[in-house]
Design an enzyme around this catalytic site. Structure first.
Site, PDB file in Angstrom:
ATOM      1  N   ASP A   1      19.494  37.504  -8.759  1.00  0.00           N
ATOM      2  CA  ASP A   1      18.661  36.710  -9.656  1.00  0.00           C
ATOM      3  C   ASP A   1      17.770  37.663 -10.463  1.00  0.00           C
ATOM      4  O   ASP A   1      17.717  38.857 -10.173  1.00  0.00           O
ATOM      5  CB  ASP A   1      17.806  35.699  -8.876  1.00  0.00           C
ATOM      6  CG  ASP A   1      17.093  36.340  -7.710  1.00  0.00           C
ATOM      7  OD1 ASP A   1      16.639  37.498  -7.839  1.00  0.00           O
ATOM      8  OD2 ASP A   1      16.969  35.694  -6.652  1.00  0.00           O
TER       9      ASP A   1
ATOM     10  N   ASP B   1      14.043  38.561 -12.317  1.00  0.00           N
ATOM     11  CA  ASP B   1      12.611  38.296 -12.363  1.00  0.00           C
ATOM     12  C   ASP B   1      11.995  39.054 -13.528  1.00  0.00           C
ATOM     13  O   ASP B   1      12.415  40.179 -13.836  1.00  0.00           O
ATOM     14  CB  ASP B   1      11.943  38.772 -11.062  1.00  0.00           C
ATOM     15  CG  ASP B   1      12.477  37.998  -9.872  1.00  0.00           C
ATOM     16  OD1 ASP B   1      12.417  36.761  -9.906  1.00  0.00           O
ATOM     17  OD2 ASP B   1      12.984  38.631  -8.930  1.00  0.00           O
TER      18      ASP B   1
ATOM     19  N   ASP C   1       6.446  44.944  -2.552  1.00  0.00           N
ATOM     20  CA  ASP C   1       6.668  45.332  -1.161  1.00  0.00           C
ATOM     21  C   ASP C   1       7.201  46.761  -0.992  1.00  0.00           C
ATOM     22  O   ASP C   1       6.565  47.594  -0.354  1.00  0.00           O
ATOM     23  CB  ASP C   1       7.530  44.296  -0.418  1.00  0.00           C
ATOM     24  CG  ASP C   1       8.780  43.874  -1.178  1.00  0.00           C
ATOM     25  OD1 ASP C   1       9.086  44.463  -2.233  1.00  0.00           O
ATOM     26  OD2 ASP C   1       9.479  42.955  -0.690  1.00  0.00           O
TER      27      ASP C   1
HETATM   28  P1  ATP Z   1      16.981  39.731  -3.809  1.00  0.00           P
HETATM   29  O1  ATP Z   1      18.147  40.572  -4.132  1.00  0.00           O
HETATM   30  O2  ATP Z   1      17.021  39.152  -2.452  1.00  0.00           O
HETATM   31  O3  ATP Z   1      16.624  38.703  -4.871  1.00  0.00           O
HETATM   32  P2  ATP Z   1      14.446  40.856  -4.563  1.00  0.00           P
HETATM   33  O4  ATP Z   1      13.845  42.187  -4.284  1.00  0.00           O
HETATM   34  O5  ATP Z   1      14.669  40.498  -5.999  1.00  0.00           O
HETATM   35  O6  ATP Z   1      15.769  40.778  -3.736  1.00  0.00           O
HETATM   36  P3  ATP Z   1      12.860  38.474  -4.484  1.00  0.00           P
HETATM   37  O7  ATP Z   1      12.502  37.640  -3.306  1.00  0.00           O
HETATM   38  O8  ATP Z   1      13.691  37.890  -5.565  1.00  0.00           O
HETATM   39  O9  ATP Z   1      13.540  39.764  -3.885  1.00  0.00           O
HETATM   40  O10 ATP Z   1      11.492  39.010  -5.077  1.00  0.00           O
HETATM   41  C1  ATP Z   1      11.388  39.655  -6.346  1.00  0.00           C
HETATM   42  C2  ATP Z   1      10.396  40.797  -6.270  1.00  0.00           C
HETATM   43  O11 ATP Z   1       9.110  40.304  -5.939  1.00  0.00           O
HETATM   44  C3  ATP Z   1      10.696  41.831  -5.198  1.00  0.00           C
HETATM   45  O12 ATP Z   1      11.616  42.791  -5.663  1.00  0.00           O
HETATM   46  C4  ATP Z   1       9.334  42.427  -4.955  1.00  0.00           C
HETATM   47  O13 ATP Z   1       8.986  43.332  -5.966  1.00  0.00           O
HETATM   48  C5  ATP Z   1       8.425  41.219  -5.087  1.00  0.00           C
HETATM   49  N1  ATP Z   1       8.204  40.547  -3.791  1.00  0.00           N
HETATM   50  C6  ATP Z   1       8.891  39.526  -3.255  1.00  0.00           C
HETATM   51  N2  ATP Z   1       8.407  39.157  -2.068  1.00  0.00           N
HETATM   52  C7  ATP Z   1       7.339  39.965  -1.835  1.00  0.00           C
HETATM   53  C8  ATP Z   1       6.396  40.089  -0.768  1.00  0.00           C
HETATM   54  N3  ATP Z   1       6.459  39.279   0.291  1.00  0.00           N
HETATM   55  N4  ATP Z   1       5.432  41.037  -0.883  1.00  0.00           N
HETATM   56  C9  ATP Z   1       5.354  41.829  -1.972  1.00  0.00           C
HETATM   57  N5  ATP Z   1       6.230  41.774  -2.984  1.00  0.00           N
HETATM   58  C10 ATP Z   1       7.194  40.870  -2.939  1.00  0.00           C
HETATM   59 MG    MG Z   2      15.356  38.658  -6.720  1.00  0.00          MG
END
Ligand code: ATP
Ligand code: MG
Length: 449
Positions: free
Chosen positions: A65, A67, A145
C-alpha cells in the site's frame, strides 16, 4: 518538568536528525500516490511518499500500500481532494480514495513532549494514548518505527530524503529501531510485533538493541486493546511470510501474548508444533496462489489445540463428551478474547469449522449430503486435510470427502451405500501415528460425540 527534560535528553537521537538526500528514480510506485503528492505540492504544501512503499521499492519488491506524508493538516488535506475522508482517533489520518485504491495521507508528527496536554497523552508505563502533535518532516522521521520505514521520496524531483540512515540499513539488510528501543517499545508495544513481522518478511538481521529488548518487554503487549491486536494478528498471518513470522514471534516470546492458550501446547509437543507450522505454511501457499484466506480458518486452527486440550481435561474430570465440547468451546474463546478480539463475522464461521469436524469424521450416511451443502463445508474440509497432513490418523477421511465432493451423483449414492455397511467398523477407536504422551491433548477421537 525534570522528568520531561530527562526524557528529552535520554533520547538524543530521537530529537535530532541529520538529512542526506539522494537523487534516484524509484520504480513500482502507485500513480495515485504520485498524484496525491503532486496535488498537495501544487496547493503549496510539502508532500512525500513514505514508509513501506519506499522500503519495498528500494528492495525491488512490490509495495502493498502507499502512504503519503505532508505538512498539511488533515483538514487542509481534505480540502485539496474531493474523495478524502478523515479517519482515526489515536492518529488522525486522511484516506484519499481512487476506485479500489486508498492512499493514506498523514500529517508530519512532532515529538509528543512538544504538545499541549490535549494533543499528546502518555500512560505511566510510557504508552502513548494520544499522539496528534504536528511537526516538520525531520520530527516526523524520528517518530517512525524503523530506519528502513523512515525514507521519504519526492516523486516530482525523484529525490530520496534520509534522516535516519535508513538507506544504509536497507543496503546492509538491517532492521533497526529509531531512537531508544526501550522507550519506543514502551510508547507503542505493537512496534515489537512489527519488528517480528518485518524481520521475517524482509529476511533482515535485527540490530542488537532492537531485538534484545523485545522478549524482556513482551508483556507490555498486554496493555494493547484487543481490537488492535486482532488487526495485528491478521497482518502477521497474512503477510505471505506467516511461517517465518511464527518463528520470530516464538523467538521473541511474543506468541504467548497473542495466543496464550497455544504457546504452552506447542512448546512440548512436536505434533502440535507441526500442526501450527502447517497452518502457516498453508496460509503462505494460499496467498502465493492468490487464494482467499479467512481469519476464521486461522483462528479455528490456532485455537484447535487448546480446544482439544480443554475437552480432554473436562472429559477426564467426568464431563460427558457433548457437554465438554460446548464448555471447552466457550472457555477457549473467552480466554482468547482477553488478548485479541474475534469479530462475530469470524467467530461464527470458526465455530462452524470446529462443529463440522465431527460430522466429517463420522460420515453418517444420513448426514453426508447435508454436510456437503453446508456453507462452511469447504473450510471444514480444508481443516480436516490439515489435521491429516499434521499426522492425525483419521482413516483417510479427507480422501473420502475429496472423492465424494467431486464425483457424480451415481457414485455418491454408491459411496453412501458403502458407508452403511462400513459404519460399525469406522466407529472403532482410532489410532494416532504420533503416540507421544504429550500429544494426546490434540486427539480428536470419538470422544467428540
Ligand atoms: P506494510 O508493508 O505492512 O504496509 P509499512 O511499513 O508500510 O509496511 P504501515 O502499517 O503501512 O507499515 O505503516 C506505514 C508507515 O507508518 C511505516 O512504514 C512507519 O513509518 C509508520 N508506522 C506505522 N506504524 C507505526 C508505529 N506503530 N510506530 C511508528 N511508526 C509507525
Ligand atoms: Mg504500508
Amino acid at each position: 518538568m525534570l522528568k520531561r527534560l530527562l526524557n528529552l535528553f535520554g533520547s538524543t537521537n530521537l530529537t535530532r536528525a541529520t538529512l542526506s538526500t539522494h537523487k534516484m528514480p524509484l520504480k513500482g510506485l502507485s500513480h495515485n500516490g504520485i498524484k496525491v503528492c503532486s496535488e498537495l505540492q501544487s496547493a503549496g504544501y510539502e508532500a512525500y511518499m513514505v514508509g513501506g512503499c519506499i522500503r519495498d521499492s528500494l528492495l525491488g519488491q512490490s509495495p502493498k500500500d502507499f502512504d503519503v506524508a505532508t505538512n498539511a493538516t488533515p483538514e487542509q488535506v481534505r480540502k485539496v481532494f474531493r474523495n478524502a475522508r478523515i479517519i482515526g482517533r489515536r492518529f488522525k489520518i486522511v484516506h484519499v480514495r481512487f476506485g479500489r485504491e486508498v492512499i493514506e495521507v498523514t500529517t508530519f508528527r512532532g515529538h509528543h513532549s512538544q504538545g499541549k496536554n490535549k494533543e499528546a497523552q502518555q500512560s505511566e508505563e510510557g504508552l502513548l494514548l494520544r499522539d496528534n502533535v504536528y511537526g516538520d518532516i525531520s520530527s516526523d522521521a524520528i517518530r517512525r518505527d524503523f530506519t528502513v520505514n523512515a525514507l521519504y521520496y519526492d516523486p516530482m524531483t525523484e529525490t530520496l530524503l534520509d534522516f535516519t540512515n535508513g538507506l544504509k540499513d536497507i543496503q546492509s539488510r538491517t532492521l533497526r529501531i529509531i531512537g531508544n528501543a526501550e522507550e519506543r517499545y514502551r510508547e507503542d508495544p505493537v512496534r515489537m510485533l512489527r519488528a517480528a513481522r518485518f524481520a521475517a518478511k524482509l529476511g533482515f538481521s535485527v540490530e542488537a538493541s532492537t531485538g534484545d529488548l523485545v522478549a524482556p518487554l513482551a508483556e507490555l503487549l498486554d496493555n494493547i486493546p484487543s481490537a488492535r491486536l486482532f488487526e495485528e494478528v491478521l497482518k502477521l498471518m497474512l503477510s505471505g511470510c506467516a511461517t517465518a513470522t511464527l518463528e520470530t514471534l516464538r523467538q521473541y516470546n511474543l506468541l504467548k501474548h497473542l495466543f496464550p492458550g497455544v504457546e504452552p501446547l506447542i512448546d512440548n509437543s512436536p505434533f502440535n508444533q507441526r500442526f501450527i507450522e502447517l497452518v502457516c505454511i498453508n496460509t503462505d501457499k494460499r496467498i502465493r496462489q492468490n487464494k482467499r484466506v479467512t481469519p476464521a480458518f486461522i483462528f479455528a486452527a490456532f485455537l484447535w489445540l487448546p480446544l482439544q486440550a480443554e475437552m480432554a481435561r473436562l472429559i477426564k474430570s467426568g464431563m460427558k463428551p457433548g457437554e465438554a465440547k460446548n464448555a471447552a468451546t466457550g472457555s477457549v474463546i473467552s480466554q482468547q478474547l482477553t488478548r485479541t478480539a474475534i469479530p462475530k463475522r469470524f467467530s461464527m464461521p470458526m465455530r462452524d469449522i470446529w462443529y463440522l469436524q465431527h460430522g466429517l469424521e463420522r460420515k453418517q450416511p444420513k448426514r453426508v449430503i447435508e454436510i456437503l451443502s453446508h456453507q462452511r463445508f469447504r473450510a471444514a474440509y480444508d481443516f480436516i486435510l490439515l489435521r491429516e497432513d499434521a499426522g492425525e490418523e483419521l482413516s483417510q477421511t479427507g480422501q473420502w470427502w475429496t472423492e465424494f465432493q467431486h464425483t457424480n451423483e451415481t457414485r455418491q449414492d454408491e459411496m453412501i451405500e458403502a458407508l452403511k455397511t462400513e459404519t460399525p467398523r469406522r466407529h472403532r477407536k482410532r489410532r494416532r501415528t504420533t503416540p507421544k504422551a504429550s500429544d494426546t491433548d490434540t486427539r480428536n477421537t470419538d470422544s467428540n460425540e
